[in-house]
Design a protein around this motif. Structure first.
Motif, PDB file in Angstrom:
ATOM      1  N   GLY A   1       2.846  -3.216   0.664  1.00  0.00           N
ATOM      2  CA  GLY A   1       1.879  -3.627  -0.410  1.00  0.00           C
ATOM      3  C   GLY A   1       0.614  -3.450  -0.015  1.00  0.00           C
ATOM      4  N   ASP A   2       0.379  -3.552   1.273  1.00  0.00           N
ATOM      5  CA  ASP A   2      -1.316  -3.666   1.831  1.00  0.00           C
ATOM      6  C   ASP A   2      -1.229  -2.244   2.152  1.00  0.00           C
ATOM      7  OD1 ASP A   2      -3.582  -5.046   2.523  1.00  0.00           O
ATOM      8  OD2 ASP A   2      -2.903  -4.306   4.544  1.00  0.00           O
TER       9      ASP A   2
ATOM     10  N   SER B   1       1.279  -0.933  -4.488  1.00  0.00           N
ATOM     11  CA  SER B   1      -0.063  -0.827  -3.867  1.00  0.00           C
ATOM     12  C   SER B   1      -0.952   0.136  -4.316  1.00  0.00           C
ATOM     13  CB  SER B   1       0.379  -0.612  -2.490  1.00  0.00           C
ATOM     14  OG  SER B   1      -0.875  -0.404  -1.707  1.00  0.00           O
TER      15      SER B   1
ATOM     16  N   GLY C   1      -5.190  -6.295  -1.823  1.00  0.00           N
ATOM     17  CA  GLY C   1      -4.019  -6.167  -0.885  1.00  0.00           C
ATOM     18  C   GLY C   1      -3.133  -7.428  -0.993  1.00  0.00           C
TER      19      GLY C   1
ATOM     20  N   ALA D   1      -0.906  -7.074  -4.357  1.00  0.00           N
ATOM     21  CA  ALA D   1       0.224  -6.197  -4.049  1.00  0.00           C
ATOM     22  C   ALA D   1       1.309  -6.767  -3.055  1.00  0.00           C
ATOM     23  CB  ALA D   1      -0.538  -4.778  -3.280  1.00  0.00           C
TER      24      ALA D   1
END
Length: 294
Positions: free
Chosen positions: A108-109, A208, A214, A217
């Motif tokens: 996600g980041d 993402s 971040g 996400a």
């Protein structure tokens, strides 16, 4: 370099391009594995087998077999008899939530974190291209999947060897194999568990690309993980459950049968490949057309 190579420019571009791709991938992997957040996640994952091993040791006390409740893979009841089973039990304990949560945080980041910190535009200035950059980020996330799985497996094997006896392995189907063959099956199981996280990584990468935050996400990816796990528990949804990415995760237990049940394993790997293809393509479509303003 020959004169012909100089004339058409191919010789000047091919080698630097290949070296740049390798350098980009290495840079992404290094960045992911050196973050304090990543190290903290790996530390938590390494601690799970320690806690499980200590709990079983305290419960059995005299080294006798621990009781099982008949639910889930029959690993816990075997740990006190053979420390190698701590590897299987720890992977079974971390796969439903801890491992995919860690992967969801990293995936996600991957893009949103760069956008939020203002470094994404800088990366796109370099001669990588959006497709290559996205592939490098996904590949680095897959490296984390393997790394996280191996951290759990190695930690469990170490604790198992220290706290419990080892020897011939009695499979859950009743067949007995040597410790060496059991160790090979443990390596295969770790590989299957790592491959089981491919779908989560693709979903997280797609999410993402949808935001510049971040944290948003990561939270969304973990939320989708929890939702899929909940939906997989309702019998009324049996028609859609085989299409949920966590549905076949515990099929790795079939590697501890003789003969091995290959069909659930193949379904799991096929489903993960499908998620990787669908959400990887969606991530590519979004990222290559996204207006990068930060």
């Amino acid at each position: 370099m020959s004169r012909a190579e100089v004339a058409d420019g191919r010789g000047a571009r091919t080698a630097p391009s290949a070296l740049w791709q390798l350098s980009l991938f290495r840079s992404e992997v290094t960045t992911v594995l050196r973050r304090w957040r990543t190290l903290a996640l790996l530390g938590v994952l390494a601690a799970v087998p320690v806690l499980v091993g200590i709990a079983v040791k305290m419960e059995t006390g005299d080294g006798g077999p621990s009781g099982g409740d008949g639910h889930g893979p029959a690993f816990i009841s075997q740990i006190s008899n053979n420390g190698l089973f701590l590897v299987f039990a720890s992977l079974a304990a971390t796969l439903p939530f801890f491992l995919p949560m860690a992967v969801g945080v990293v995936a996600g980041d991957a893009v949103a974190g760069e956008a939020g910190s203002g470094t994404l535009r800088y990366l796109l200035v370099a001669p990588a291209g959006r497709t290559r950059l996205l592939l490098a980020k996904y590949a680095s996330t897959l490296v984390f999947c393997l790394t996280a799985t191996l951290v759990v497996a190695v930690s469990a094997l170490t604790v198992g060897l220290l706290l419990f006896p080892v020897g011939d392995v009695t499979l859950i189907s009743g067949t007995q194999i040597s410790f060496g063959e059991g160790l090979l099956r443990a390596v295969a199981i770790a590989g299957v568990v790592a491959a089981s996280l491919v779908g989560v990584a693709a979903v997280g990468l797609f999410v993402s690309t949808l935001t510049n935050s971040g944290i948003a996400a990561m939270a969304t990816t973990v939320g989708l993980l929890i939702t899929a796990q909940i939906l997989d528990q309702f019998p009324q949804l049996h028609a859609v459950q085989p299409y949920l990415f966590p549905h076949y995760w515990l099929s790795f237990a079939d590697l501890l049968r003789e003969p091995v049940y290959w069909e659930p394993l193949q379904r799991n790997l096929g489903l993960q490949a499908l998620y990787a293809a669908v959400f990887g393509s969606a991530a590519w479509a979004r990222f290559t057309t996204k207006d990068i303003t930060v």
